[in-house]
Motif scaffolding. Structure first.
Motif, PDB file in Angstrom:
ATOM      1  N   VAL A 228       2.431   6.545   7.419  1.00 20.84           N
ATOM      2  CA  VAL A 228       2.332   6.552   8.877  1.00 20.84           C
ATOM      3  C   VAL A 228       1.202   5.649   9.356  1.00 20.84           C
ATOM      4  CG1 VAL A 228       1.777   8.003  10.859  1.00 20.84           C
ATOM      5  CG2 VAL A 228       3.397   8.813   9.146  1.00 20.84           C
ATOM      6  N   VAL A 229       0.054   5.735   8.693  1.00 22.66           N
ATOM      7  CA  VAL A 229      -1.077   4.890   9.088  1.00 22.66           C
ATOM      8  C   VAL A 229      -0.733   3.412   8.939  1.00 22.66           C
ATOM      9  CG1 VAL A 229      -3.447   4.239   8.510  1.00 22.66           C
ATOM     10  CG2 VAL A 229      -2.811   6.647   8.613  1.00 22.66           C
ATOM     11  N   GLY A 230      -0.145   3.056   7.802  1.00 23.78           N
ATOM     12  CA  GLY A 230       0.238   1.662   7.594  1.00 23.78           C
ATOM     13  C   GLY A 230       1.268   1.190   8.591  1.00 23.78           C
ATOM     14  N   THR A 231       2.248   2.036   8.888  1.00 19.68           N
ATOM     15  CA  THR A 231       3.287   1.648   9.845  1.00 19.68           C
ATOM     16  C   THR A 231       2.714   1.469  11.244  1.00 19.68           C
ATOM     17  OG1 THR A 231       4.937   2.855   8.539  1.00 19.68           O
ATOM     18  CG2 THR A 231       5.519   2.288  10.793  1.00 19.68           C
TER      19      THR A 231
ATOM     20  N   LEU B  99       2.382  19.657  -5.083  1.00 19.72           N
ATOM     21  CA  LEU B  99       3.433  18.714  -4.701  1.00 19.72           C
ATOM     22  C   LEU B  99       3.368  18.382  -3.210  1.00 19.72           C
ATOM     23  CD1 LEU B  99       5.939  17.123  -5.534  1.00 19.72           C
ATOM     24  CD2 LEU B  99       7.307  19.171  -5.078  1.00 19.72           C
ATOM     25  N   MET B 100       3.147  19.380  -2.383  1.00 15.62           N
ATOM     26  CA  MET B 100       3.060  19.140  -0.940  1.00 15.62           C
ATOM     27  C   MET B 100       1.824  18.322  -0.585  1.00 15.62           C
ATOM     28  SD  MET B 100       4.309  22.768   0.703  1.00 15.62           S
ATOM     29  CE  MET B 100       4.075  22.135   2.356  1.00 15.62           C
ATOM     30  N   ALA B 101       0.729  18.535  -1.302  1.00 12.07           N
ATOM     31  CA  ALA B 101      -0.474  17.744  -1.047  1.00 12.07           C
ATOM     32  C   ALA B 101      -0.231  16.273  -1.359  1.00 12.07           C
ATOM     33  CB  ALA B 101      -1.637  18.284  -1.877  1.00 12.07           C
ATOM     34  N   GLY B 102       0.410  16.007  -2.490  1.00  9.94           N
ATOM     35  CA  GLY B 102       0.709  14.614  -2.821  1.00  9.94           C
ATOM     36  C   GLY B 102       1.677  13.987  -1.851  1.00  9.94           C
ATOM     37  N   THR B 103       2.723  14.736  -1.482  1.00  9.30           N
ATOM     38  CA  THR B 103       3.693  14.210  -0.518  1.00  9.30           C
ATOM     39  C   THR B 103       3.048  13.978   0.839  1.00  9.30           C
ATOM     40  OG1 THR B 103       5.438  15.434  -1.682  1.00  9.30           O
ATOM     41  CG2 THR B 103       5.940  14.611   0.515  1.00  9.30           C
ATOM     42  N   GLY B 104       2.188  14.890   1.252  1.00  8.92           N
ATOM     43  CA  GLY B 104       1.498  14.706   2.529  1.00  8.92           C
ATOM     44  C   GLY B 104       0.586  13.499   2.517  1.00  8.92           C
ATOM     45  N   LEU B 105      -0.074  13.255   1.384  1.00  7.37           N
ATOM     46  CA  LEU B 105      -0.923  12.075   1.281  1.00  7.37           C
ATOM     47  C   LEU B 105      -0.115  10.792   1.416  1.00  7.37           C
ATOM     48  CD1 LEU B 105      -3.694  10.841   0.717  1.00  7.37           C
ATOM     49  CD2 LEU B 105      -3.186  11.022  -1.742  1.00  7.37           C
ATOM     50  N   VAL B 106       1.046  10.759   0.752  1.00 14.87           N
ATOM     51  CA  VAL B 106       1.914   9.586   0.866  1.00 14.87           C
ATOM     52  C   VAL B 106       2.399   9.413   2.302  1.00 14.87           C
ATOM     53  CG1 VAL B 106       4.118   8.613   0.132  1.00 14.87           C
ATOM     54  CG2 VAL B 106       2.608   9.666  -1.541  1.00 14.87           C
ATOM     55  N   ALA B 107       2.745  10.531   2.949  1.00 14.08           N
ATOM     56  CA  ALA B 107       3.219  10.450   4.327  1.00 14.08           C
ATOM     57  C   ALA B 107       2.126   9.929   5.258  1.00 14.08           C
ATOM     58  CB  ALA B 107       3.712  11.820   4.801  1.00 14.08           C
ATOM     59  N   VAL B 108       0.901  10.383   5.042  1.00  9.91           N
ATOM     60  CA  VAL B 108      -0.203   9.911   5.886  1.00  9.91           C
ATOM     61  C   VAL B 108      -0.431   8.417   5.690  1.00  9.91           C
ATOM     62  CG1 VAL B 108      -2.694  10.081   6.237  1.00  9.91           C
ATOM     63  CG2 VAL B 108      -1.319  12.151   6.037  1.00  9.91           C
ATOM     64  N   ILE B 109      -0.438   7.986   4.434  1.00  7.21           N
ATOM     65  CA  ILE B 109      -0.617   6.553   4.166  1.00  7.21           C
ATOM     66  C   ILE B 109       0.502   5.730   4.794  1.00  7.21           C
ATOM     67  CG2 ILE B 109      -0.712   4.822   2.339  1.00  7.21           C
ATOM     68  CD1 ILE B 109      -2.054   6.886   0.562  1.00  7.21           C
TER      69      ILE B 109
ATOM     70  N   PRO C 151      -6.378   3.342  18.161  1.00  5.58           N
ATOM     71  CA  PRO C 151      -6.550   4.810  18.242  1.00  5.58           C
ATOM     72  C   PRO C 151      -5.623   5.460  19.268  1.00  5.58           C
ATOM     73  CG  PRO C 151      -8.691   3.713  18.164  1.00  5.58           C
ATOM     74  CD  PRO C 151      -7.675   2.646  18.340  1.00  5.58           C
ATOM     75  N   LYS C 152      -5.420   4.799  20.400  1.00  3.53           N
ATOM     76  CA  LYS C 152      -4.485   5.344  21.388  1.00  3.53           C
ATOM     77  C   LYS C 152      -3.060   5.350  20.851  1.00  3.53           C
ATOM     78  CE  LYS C 152      -7.137   3.952  25.468  1.00  3.53           C
ATOM     79  NZ  LYS C 152      -7.102   3.182  26.739  1.00  3.53           N
ATOM     80  N   LEU C 153      -2.722   4.342  20.056  1.00  4.02           N
ATOM     81  CA  LEU C 153      -1.376   4.304  19.473  1.00  4.02           C
ATOM     82  C   LEU C 153      -1.172   5.466  18.514  1.00  4.02           C
ATOM     83  CD1 LEU C 153       1.274   2.750  19.322  1.00  4.02           C
ATOM     84  CD2 LEU C 153       0.291   1.363  17.487  1.00  4.02           C
ATOM     85  N   PHE C 154      -2.188   5.805  17.734  1.00  2.00           N
ATOM     86  CA  PHE C 154      -2.109   6.986  16.876  1.00  2.00           C
ATOM     87  C   PHE C 154      -1.881   8.243  17.714  1.00  2.00           C
ATOM     88  CE2 PHE C 154      -4.036   4.384  13.566  1.00  2.00           C
ATOM     89  CZ  PHE C 154      -3.453   4.890  12.423  1.00  2.00           C
TER      90      PHE C 154
ATOM     91  N   LEU D 127       0.828  -1.209   0.000  1.00  2.20           N
ATOM     92  CA  LEU D 127       0.000   0.000   0.000  1.00  2.20           C
ATOM     93  C   LEU D 127       0.865   1.263   0.000  1.00  2.20           C
ATOM     94  CD1 LEU D 127      -2.835  -1.010   2.498  1.00  2.20           C
ATOM     95  CD2 LEU D 127      -2.934  -0.918  -0.008  1.00  2.20           C
ATOM     96  N   THR D 128       1.940   1.237   0.780  1.00  8.67           N
ATOM     97  CA  THR D 128       2.811   2.407   0.853  1.00  8.67           C
ATOM     98  C   THR D 128       3.512   2.668  -0.472  1.00  8.67           C
ATOM     99  OG1 THR D 128       3.163   2.004   3.209  1.00  8.67           O
ATOM    100  CG2 THR D 128       4.729   3.440   2.092  1.00  8.67           C
ATOM    101  N   GLN D 129       4.114   1.634  -1.048  1.00  7.63           N
ATOM    102  CA  GLN D 129       4.849   1.817  -2.293  1.00  7.63           C
ATOM    103  C   GLN D 129       3.922   2.116  -3.463  1.00  7.63           C
ATOM    104  OE1 GLN D 129       8.092   2.140  -2.696  1.00  7.63           O
ATOM    105  NE2 GLN D 129       8.280   1.925  -0.463  1.00  7.63           N
TER     106      GLN D 129
END
Length: 458
Positions: free
Chosen positions: A220-223, A208-218, A257-260, A169-171
């Motif tokens: 972080v959530v996956g990790t 560019l920042m919106a796309g990078t932020g979306l990737v970062a969110v995905i 949720p607490k871990l987030f 999912l991340t890649q």
């Protein structure tokens, strides 16, 4: 536990079976009928030598012949080196010295039958129980790393399934970002065109920042989800109990949720510390001070704040497993981590750095060949990887290099998560005797009634 004589000291009272504490052979039953003894010959002393000598003689080489008292000024002869007695003391360099983990015993480790082994003389304690991937005692560095790898190897279906899903999912999000957004003609032309208006540049940077932020969110959530699941899997692996992905999710879901919230709070703390370090230099620059002086103050402040941020990161690094396994709140888990790390800060830092280094080396051995193959297949060659004027990578390069990144992440994610969990368990064993609770949960019988196993160097 087995019926063992325990740790008797030299000179103590004999054991109930009539043997001396150091005796290693089995005691002869007193009620067993012995062989018929010949009658004493006329003229012989019934108490003297001859036919009245016992047939149960010590083995040769164990007892020296009787000698007279030593002459004045002459030191008594040293005791012969026995196979497991006190004569070949600990580290004395004798054949019966400290070898293989037993005092005065032969090589072979604890529990080896014979002299110097547990239950056969003055041997070492038995090995600790090992119902799962680690022994239930304080762990060494190698045992923590081996436990993380053993968890991945033993429960590979669950572990690799979780890490593979997260890495794919991340890649996939990264590939889509680089293949669609970064290859967009409007975005690239606005960023590369020196005559572009500020509004065009701002729009391109925003996209560019919106796309990078979306990737970062995905990412972080996956990790975070993978860390929660792998924490549950590793905790079960310590007990030797397998767990499926569905069971791990049902067990970890209430705490996710607490871990987030925990990881978000830790990130905000680190950013806040860095901003506090840079604040004096920023105030100097705003007040109209010297530019060079303000820059120097900012750099020094950020460096000092980075040291504090690293210290806090290590101090709270065990908060995640504490939150997941103890069902603690966010603040309580941070307090638990600080308590467990206290006095072992450098050890915790060193183990995490070593685990990260090993994981990154393994990942690089996988990712670099895929990157080179992708560069060769795409037609740009390896020169295009380091050229600033090289065009945006094509789909073939992105897909092939993405496969290598998926495999690398699939390996590194379980190792890093497993090391954190095992380090948390090790600290609790050292400070709170968690091994007793783990043995009880694993169903180990009579654990803790005898002498614990040896503590390895850390």
């Amino acid at each position: 536990m087995t019926d063992t004589p325990g740790w008797a000291s030299p000179g103590s009272a004999p054991s109930p079976d009539g043997r001396e504490p150091g005796a290693s052979g089995p005691a002869e039953p007193t009620d067993r009928p012995g062989p018929a003894e010949p009658a004493a010959q006329p003229g012989t002393d019934p108490q003297g030598p001859g036919p009245k000598w016992s047939k149960e003689q010590p083995p040769p080489g164990q007892w020296s012949a009787p000698t007279g008292p030593p002459s004045p000024g002459q030191a008594p002869p040293p005791p012969p080196p026995g196979p497991g007695g006190w004569g070949g003391g600990y580290g004395a360099g004798q054949p019966g010295g400290h070898q293989g983990g037993s005092y005065g015993g032969p090589p072979g480790g604890y529990g080896t039958p014979g002299y110097g082994a547990w239950g056969g003389g003055w041997g070492g304690p038995p090995p600790a129980a090992k119902p799962g991937v680690i022994p239930l005692r304080p762990l060494g560095v190698g045992e923590i790393l081996d436990g993380a790898v053993s968890t991945m190897r033993t429960y590979w279906r669950t572990v690799l399934g979780i890490s593979l899903t997260v890495s794919v999912l991340t890649q996939l999000s990264v590939i889509l970002l680089q293949g669609l957004l970064l290859k967009d003609s409007a975005t690239t032309s606005a960023l590369n065109d020196r005559s572009a208006t500020p509004s065009e540049i701002l729009q391109a940077v925003g996209a560019l920042m919106a796309g990078t932020g979306l990737v970062a969110v995905i990412t972080v959530v996956g990790t975070i989800v993978a860390t929660a699941l792998l924490t549950t899997v590793t905790s079960r692996a310590v007990l030797g109990k397998p767990v499926s992905t569905g069971e791990a999710w049902r067990d970890a879901r209430p705490q996710v949720p607490k871990l987030f919230g925990l990881l978000l709070l830790l990130g905000l703390i680190s950013v806040g510390v860095l901003l506090c370090g840079a604040l004096p230099g920023i105030l100097v620059a705003v007040a109209g001070g010297n530019t060079a002086a303000s820059i120097a103050v900012v750099v020094l402040g950020v460096l000092a704040a980075a040291v504090v941020a690293v210290w806090l990161t290590v101090r709270f690094s065990l908060a995640s497993p504490a939150l997941m396994l103890e069902r603690q709140s966010i603040v309580k888990s941070m307090s638990r981590s600080a308590k467990l790390v206290r006095g072992s800060w450098w050890r915790v830092l060193g183990i995490q750095l070593l685990a990260g280094l090993i994981a990154n080396i393994v990942s690089s051995l996988v990712v670099i060949p895929f990157t080179l193959v992708a560069a060769a297949v795409s037609g740009d060659g390896t020169v295009g990887l380091f050229s600033p004027d090289a065009p945006s990578p094509g789909w073939s390069f992105l897909i092939i290099s993405g496969i290598g990144s998926v495999i690398g992440t699939m390996i590194t994610l379980p190792i890093n998560a497993g090391v954190i969990v095992l380090l948390y368990i090790d600290q609790r064993i050292r400070r709170e005797a968690l091994d007793l609770e783990l043995a009880r949960a694993a169903g180990v019988q009579d654990y803790g009634t005898g002498t614990p196993g040896p503590v390895p160097g850390s």
